[in-house]
Scaffold this motif. Structure first.
Motif, mmCIF file in Angstrom:
data_model
loop_
_atom_site.group_PDB
_atom_site.id
_atom_site.type_symbol
_atom_site.label_atom_id
_atom_site.label_comp_id
_atom_site.label_asym_id
_atom_site.label_seq_id
_atom_site.Cartn_x
_atom_site.Cartn_y
_atom_site.Cartn_z
ATOM 1 N N GLU A 24 0.834 -1.210 0.000
ATOM 2 C CA GLU A 24 0.000 0.000 0.000
ATOM 3 C C GLU A 24 0.870 1.261 0.000
ATOM 4 O O GLU A 24 0.618 2.206 -0.744
ATOM 5 C CB GLU A 24 -0.923 0.006 1.212
ATOM 6 C CG GLU A 24 -1.799 1.243 1.292
ATOM 7 C CD GLU A 24 -2.627 1.288 2.564
ATOM 8 O OE1 GLU A 24 -2.772 2.388 3.107
ATOM 9 O OE2 GLU A 24 -3.115 0.236 2.997
ATOM 10 N N ALA A 25 1.899 1.277 0.827
ATOM 11 C CA ALA A 25 2.794 2.437 0.911
ATOM 12 C C ALA A 25 3.531 2.679 -0.401
ATOM 13 O O ALA A 25 3.888 3.810 -0.719
ATOM 14 C CB ALA A 25 3.793 2.242 2.044
ATOM 15 N N SER A 26 3.734 1.638 -1.185
ATOM 16 C CA SER A 26 4.477 1.780 -2.439
ATOM 17 C C SER A 26 3.736 2.632 -3.472
ATOM 18 O O SER A 26 4.342 3.157 -4.393
ATOM 19 C CB SER A 26 4.795 0.406 -3.038
ATOM 20 O OG SER A 26 3.643 -0.183 -3.622
ATOM 21 N N ARG A 27 2.430 2.806 -3.286
ATOM 22 C CA ARG A 27 1.647 3.608 -4.234
ATOM 23 C C ARG A 27 2.092 5.062 -4.264
ATOM 24 O O ARG A 27 1.968 5.732 -5.281
ATOM 25 C CB ARG A 27 0.167 3.517 -3.896
ATOM 26 C CG ARG A 27 -0.400 2.134 -4.097
ATOM 27 C CD ARG A 27 -1.892 2.093 -3.819
ATOM 28 N NE ARG A 27 -2.333 0.717 -3.838
ATOM 29 C CZ ARG A 27 -3.137 0.180 -2.937
ATOM 30 N NH1 ARG A 27 -3.617 0.927 -1.959
ATOM 31 N NH2 ARG A 27 -3.472 -1.079 -3.004
ATOM 32 N N ASP A 28 2.598 5.559 -3.138
ATOM 33 C CA ASP A 28 3.033 6.956 -3.042
ATOM 34 C C ASP A 28 4.549 7.097 -2.993
ATOM 35 O O ASP A 28 5.054 8.173 -2.691
ATOM 36 C CB ASP A 28 2.428 7.603 -1.792
ATOM 37 C CG ASP A 28 0.910 7.634 -1.827
ATOM 38 O OD1 ASP A 28 0.347 7.876 -2.913
ATOM 39 O OD2 ASP A 28 0.290 7.393 -0.775
ATOM 40 N N LEU A 81 8.043 -7.440 -3.567
ATOM 41 C CA LEU A 81 8.729 -7.333 -4.852
ATOM 42 C C LEU A 81 7.782 -7.585 -6.011
ATOM 43 O O LEU A 81 7.848 -6.911 -7.038
ATOM 44 C CB LEU A 81 9.893 -8.332 -4.888
ATOM 45 C CG LEU A 81 10.795 -8.299 -6.101
ATOM 46 C CD1 LEU A 81 11.509 -6.959 -6.209
ATOM 47 C CD2 LEU A 81 11.817 -9.417 -6.027
ATOM 48 N N HIS A 82 6.859 -8.507 -5.846
ATOM 49 C CA HIS A 82 5.937 -8.859 -6.922
ATOM 50 C C HIS A 82 4.683 -7.994 -6.972
ATOM 51 O O HIS A 82 4.028 -7.923 -8.004
ATOM 52 C CB HIS A 82 5.536 -10.337 -6.812
ATOM 53 C CG HIS A 82 6.671 -11.248 -7.107
ATOM 54 N ND1 HIS A 82 7.181 -11.410 -8.369
ATOM 55 C CD2 HIS A 82 7.428 -12.025 -6.296
ATOM 56 C CE1 HIS A 82 8.190 -12.251 -8.332
ATOM 57 N NE2 HIS A 82 8.370 -12.645 -7.085
ATOM 58 N N ARG A 83 4.334 -7.319 -5.875
ATOM 59 C CA ARG A 83 3.057 -6.593 -5.826
ATOM 60 C C ARG A 83 3.190 -5.071 -5.741
ATOM 61 O O ARG A 83 2.205 -4.363 -5.929
ATOM 62 C CB ARG A 83 2.225 -7.085 -4.647
ATOM 63 C CG ARG A 83 1.874 -8.555 -4.755
ATOM 64 C CD ARG A 83 0.973 -8.967 -3.607
ATOM 65 N NE ARG A 83 0.737 -10.397 -3.589
ATOM 66 C CZ ARG A 83 -0.227 -11.001 -4.264
ATOM 67 N NH1 ARG A 83 -1.037 -10.309 -5.017
ATOM 68 N NH2 ARG A 83 -0.375 -12.316 -4.192
ATOM 69 N N ALA A 84 4.364 -4.557 -5.448
ATOM 70 C CA ALA A 84 4.527 -3.118 -5.227
ATOM 71 C C ALA A 84 4.294 -2.306 -6.490
ATOM 72 O O ALA A 84 4.594 -2.747 -7.598
ATOM 73 C CB ALA A 84 5.917 -2.833 -4.682
ATOM 74 N N ALA A 85 3.774 -1.096 -6.299
ATOM 75 C CA ALA A 85 3.527 -0.177 -7.407
ATOM 76 C C ALA A 85 4.787 0.604 -7.777
ATOM 77 O O ALA A 85 4.883 1.135 -8.876
ATOM 78 C CB ALA A 85 2.408 0.794 -7.029
ATOM 79 N N ALA A 86 5.748 0.670 -6.874
ATOM 80 C CA ALA A 86 7.002 1.400 -7.099
ATOM 81 C C ALA A 86 8.149 0.402 -7.251
ATOM 82 O O ALA A 86 8.014 -0.763 -6.884
ATOM 83 C CB ALA A 86 7.278 2.319 -5.911
ATOM 84 N N PRO A 87 9.278 0.861 -7.766
ATOM 85 C CA PRO A 87 10.457 -0.011 -7.785
ATOM 86 C C PRO A 87 10.827 -0.419 -6.354
ATOM 87 O O PRO A 87 10.621 0.345 -5.415
ATOM 88 C CB PRO A 87 11.557 0.869 -8.386
ATOM 89 C CG PRO A 87 10.837 1.964 -9.096
ATOM 90 C CD PRO A 87 9.546 2.167 -8.359
#
Length: 84
Positions: free
Chosen positions: A33-37, A64-70
């Motif tokens: 969830e945090a990777s979205r921002d 690693l497989h689900r994050a929206a960011a690198p």
């Protein structure tokens, strides 16, 4: 305890912005969830592999497989404790 540990590192890295949160959810779900921002998500790993990893699961692997960011996965060093 979280604030105390974070403060130890902030003295060494004052240019780093830290947002400390304590949540009662699965770590991988919160990090995803945090990777979205985020521009970059950095997670640590204990370096477990093989069968042991399959039995215990892997937060870093799921993120690693689900994050929206690198995602940068940083292995721990032998004898060191992982610190966020």
């Amino acid at each position: 305890m979280l604030r105390t540990e974070a403060a130890k590192r902030l003295d060494r890295f004052p240019e780093v912005t830290v947002h400390a949160r304590v949540e009662r959810v699965r770590p991988a779900a919160m990090l995803t969830e945090a990777s979205r921002d985020a521009a970059l998500l950095v997670v640590g790993t204990h370096g477990r592999g093989g069968l042991r990893r399959l039995m215990l699961g892997s937060v870093s692997g799921e993120v690693l497989h689900r994050a929206a960011a690198p995602v940068l996965v940083v292995p721990g060093r032998d004898g060191d404790q992982q610190a966020a």
